[in-house]
Scaffold this active site. Structure first.
Site, PDB file in Angstrom:
ATOM      1  N   ARG A 138       3.625  -7.664 -39.990  1.00 31.10           N
ATOM      2  CA  ARG A 138       4.504  -8.866 -40.002  1.00 31.10           C
ATOM      3  C   ARG A 138       3.829  -9.635 -41.249  1.00 31.10           C
ATOM      4  NH1 ARG A 138       1.850 -12.289 -36.078  1.00 31.10           N
ATOM      5  NH2 ARG A 138       0.188 -11.353 -35.219  1.00 31.10           N
ATOM      6  N   LYS A 142     -13.428 -16.682 -44.148  1.00 25.19           N
ATOM      7  CA  LYS A 142     -13.058 -16.694 -45.265  1.00 25.19           C
ATOM      8  C   LYS A 142     -13.866 -17.004 -46.482  1.00 25.19           C
ATOM      9  CE  LYS A 142      -8.740 -15.285 -43.694  1.00 25.19           C
ATOM     10  NZ  LYS A 142      -8.250 -13.874 -44.052  1.00 25.19           N
ATOM     11  N   TYR A 195     -13.190 -19.897 -38.754  1.00 23.17           N
ATOM     12  CA  TYR A 195     -12.130 -19.278 -39.592  1.00 23.17           C
ATOM     13  C   TYR A 195     -12.361 -19.437 -41.260  1.00 23.17           C
ATOM     14  CZ  TYR A 195      -7.684 -18.265 -41.987  1.00 23.17           C
ATOM     15  OH  TYR A 195      -6.808 -17.700 -42.744  1.00 23.17           O
ATOM     16  N   GLY A 227      -2.820  -4.991 -41.205  1.00 26.07           N
ATOM     17  CA  GLY A 227      -2.212  -5.943 -40.625  1.00 26.07           C
ATOM     18  C   GLY A 227      -1.108  -6.134 -40.928  1.00 26.07           C
ATOM     19  N   ALA A 228      -0.287  -5.224 -41.482  1.00 33.80           N
ATOM     20  CA  ALA A 228       1.061  -5.325 -42.269  1.00 33.80           C
ATOM     21  C   ALA A 228       2.402  -5.192 -41.494  1.00 33.80           C
ATOM     22  CB  ALA A 228       1.268  -4.360 -43.473  1.00 33.80           C
TER      23      ALA A 228
HETATM   24  P1  NAP Z   1       0.174 -13.449 -39.244  1.00 34.14           P
HETATM   25  O1  NAP Z   1       1.654 -13.386 -39.327  1.00 34.14           O
HETATM   26  O2  NAP Z   1      -0.591 -13.950 -37.888  1.00 34.14           O
HETATM   27  O3  NAP Z   1      -0.358 -11.921 -39.275  1.00 34.14           O
HETATM   28  C1  NAP Z   1      -1.800 -11.546 -39.048  1.00 34.14           C
HETATM   29  C2  NAP Z   1      -1.682 -10.011 -39.027  1.00 34.14           C
HETATM   30  O4  NAP Z   1      -3.036  -9.502 -38.988  1.00 34.14           O
HETATM   31  C3  NAP Z   1      -0.900  -9.316 -38.271  1.00 34.14           C
HETATM   32  O5  NAP Z   1      -0.046  -8.280 -38.817  1.00 34.14           O
HETATM   33  C4  NAP Z   1      -1.868  -8.666 -37.358  1.00 34.14           C
HETATM   34  O6  NAP Z   1      -1.486  -7.369 -36.924  1.00 34.14           O
HETATM   35  C5  NAP Z   1      -2.803  -8.355 -38.164  1.00 34.14           C
HETATM   36  N1  NAP Z   1      -4.212  -8.457 -37.369  1.00 34.14           N
HETATM   37  C6  NAP Z   1      -5.029  -9.310 -36.606  1.00 34.14           C
HETATM   38  N2  NAP Z   1      -5.934  -8.638 -35.963  1.00 34.14           N
HETATM   39  C7  NAP Z   1      -5.930  -7.404 -36.400  1.00 34.14           C
HETATM   40  C8  NAP Z   1      -6.945  -6.049 -36.063  1.00 34.14           C
HETATM   41  N3  NAP Z   1      -7.792  -6.472 -35.353  1.00 34.14           N
HETATM   42  N4  NAP Z   1      -6.571  -5.029 -36.842  1.00 34.14           N
HETATM   43  C9  NAP Z   1      -5.572  -4.868 -37.567  1.00 34.14           C
HETATM   44  N5  NAP Z   1      -4.737  -5.901 -37.758  1.00 34.14           N
HETATM   45  C10 NAP Z   1      -4.911  -7.115 -37.342  1.00 34.14           C
HETATM   46  O7  NAP Z   1      -0.554 -14.349 -40.289  1.00 34.14           O
HETATM   47  P2  NAP Z   1      -0.403 -14.113 -41.952  1.00 34.14           P
HETATM   48  O8  NAP Z   1      -0.293 -15.571 -42.384  1.00 34.14           O
HETATM   49  O9  NAP Z   1       0.660 -13.003 -42.152  1.00 34.14           O
HETATM   50  O10 NAP Z   1      -1.916 -13.605 -42.367  1.00 34.14           O
HETATM   51  C11 NAP Z   1      -2.194 -12.474 -43.240  1.00 34.14           C
HETATM   52  C12 NAP Z   1      -3.714 -12.841 -43.759  1.00 34.14           C
HETATM   53  O11 NAP Z   1      -3.265 -14.008 -44.603  1.00 34.14           O
HETATM   54  C13 NAP Z   1      -4.602 -13.239 -42.836  1.00 34.14           C
HETATM   55  O12 NAP Z   1      -5.924 -12.699 -43.241  1.00 34.14           O
HETATM   56  C14 NAP Z   1      -4.639 -14.618 -42.863  1.00 34.14           C
HETATM   57  O13 NAP Z   1      -6.007 -15.090 -42.393  1.00 34.14           O
HETATM   58  C15 NAP Z   1      -4.356 -14.988 -44.355  1.00 34.14           C
HETATM   59  N6  NAP Z   1      -3.959 -16.148 -44.683  1.00 34.14           N
HETATM   60  C16 NAP Z   1      -2.925 -16.764 -44.080  1.00 34.14           C
HETATM   61  C17 NAP Z   1      -2.412 -18.186 -44.386  1.00 34.14           C
HETATM   62  C18 NAP Z   1      -1.137 -18.857 -43.577  1.00 34.14           C
HETATM   63  O14 NAP Z   1      -1.016 -20.060 -43.693  1.00 34.14           O
HETATM   64  N7  NAP Z   1      -0.532 -18.041 -42.961  1.00 34.14           N
HETATM   65  C19 NAP Z   1      -3.048 -19.007 -45.316  1.00 34.14           C
HETATM   66  C20 NAP Z   1      -4.098 -18.132 -45.899  1.00 34.14           C
HETATM   67  C21 NAP Z   1      -4.651 -17.177 -45.450  1.00 34.14           C
HETATM   68  P3  NAP Z   1      -0.723  -7.115 -35.233  1.00 34.14           P
HETATM   69  O15 NAP Z   1       0.469  -8.275 -35.340  1.00 34.14           O
HETATM   70  O16 NAP Z   1      -0.236  -5.690 -35.561  1.00 34.14           O
HETATM   71  O17 NAP Z   1      -1.564  -7.163 -34.270  1.00 34.14           O
END
Ligand code: NAP
Length: 254
Positions: free
Chosen positions: A20, A164, A160, A17-18
């Site tokens: 973005r 986690k 969610y 999921g890299a």
């Molecule tokens: P994001 O911008 O929404 O990015 C999510 C990423 O996950 C996207 O690159 C997306 O890929 C990918 N993804 C979703 N479903 C997928 C699948 N079935 N197979 C492969 N890739 C998939 O969110 P983010 O904040 O960068 O999140 C990254 C991680 O950090 C997540 O695990 C999230 O739960 C965790 N996190 C985020 C926060 C926060 O506040 N942002 C806080 C705690 C933890 P596509 O776009 O290519 O579909």
């Protein structure tokens, strides 16, 4: 240990999921430390291609591969493609994730399955593929991107948070299971990070309420998660295993 070694030179690093968000920041940080970077994406084709072009321009060996981490078949294909192009995965970052804002009574079983399948099963499937090679090599690093909500829980985001929390328990168990093979598995539990995951699910008022709860008074930047992640991926982090590193500006300790 005879010298400081935080280089990732020549090692193959898969970040799921890299295209973005946090995953893209980890890809940039791993590339800057010399890793051969594999950017997995699911739907963000254009973003992944742009990122790869940027990394290649800076001299990094990088490729983008599509694959849905919740599908065993696609994960198996993804690892075969990596093996045939840049070599087996030395460093694995399970970052792919989806969120869901919904009351428990309004959440369907299909929604539960989707969140669990991406956030928890996806990490399991990637570890299952990566481990045989890491064990043969007696070296490997796994970092799972969990969430502070997996530690504290979160109203309106129970599914969610459960995914986690499961990922944290999985990481702690895996870390102790693979330690004798020179492999570490750690989790990072970020608080709110400035990515689409926040901006597409919360309105301005929600974000203001959130900021009032965070002692640091701001969201984390994706790069602040990435810098800790690449440290955990390094040789220097050899004795840090089965841990959860909460990066949240003091949010859940308040
Ligand atoms: P994001 O911008 O929404 O990015 C999510 C990423 O996950 C996207 O690159 C997306 O890929 C990918 N993804 C979703 N479903 C997928 C699948 N079935 N197979 C492969 N890739 C998939 O969110 P983010 O904040 O960068 O999140 C990254 C991680 O950090 C997540 O695990 C999230 O739960 C965790 N996190 C985020 C926060 C926060 O506040 N942002 C806080 C705690 C933890 P596509 O776009 O290519 O579909």
């Amino acid at each position: 240990m005879d010298h400081i070694n935080n280089s990732l030179e020549g090692q193959v690093c898969l970040i799921t999921g890299a295209g973005r968000g946090i995953g893209a920041a980890v890809a940039r940080a791993a590339a800057a430390r010399g890793a051969r970077v594999v950017v997995n994406y699911n739907s963000s084709y254009k973003e992944a291609q742009t990122l790869i072009a940027e990394l290649q321009q800076s001299g990094c060996i990088a490729l983008a591969l599509q694959g849905d981490v919740s599908s065993e078949q696609e994960v198996s294909k993804l690892f075969a493609e990596i093996r045939n192009t840049v070599g087996d995965v030395d460093l694995l970052v399970n970052n792919a994730g989806v969120t869901l804002r919904s009351l428990v009574q309004d959440t369907s079983a299909d929604e539960w399955d989707r969140v669990m399948n991406v956030n928890l099963k996806g990490a399991f499937l990637c570890c299952k593929q990566a481990l045989p090679y890491m064990i043969r090599k007696q070296y490997g690093r796994i970092v799972n991107i969990a969430s502070a909500q997996g530690i504290n829980g979160a109203a309106f985001e129970s599914v969610y948070a459960a995914s986690k929390g499961g990922l944290i328990a999985f990481t702690k168990s895996l870390g102790s299971e693979v330690a004798p093979s020179g492999i570490t598995a750690n989790a990072i539990a970020p608080g709110p990070v400035a990515t689409d995951m926040i901006y597409s699910h919360l309105d301005e008022a929600d974000i203001k309420t959130l900021l009032d709860e965070i002692p640091a008074g701001r969201l984390a930047e994706p790069e602040e998660i990435a810098s800790a992640c690449v440290f955990l991926l390094s040789r220097d982090a050899a004795y840090i295993n089965a841990q959860v590193l909460c990066i949240d500006g003091g949010w859940i300790a308040r």
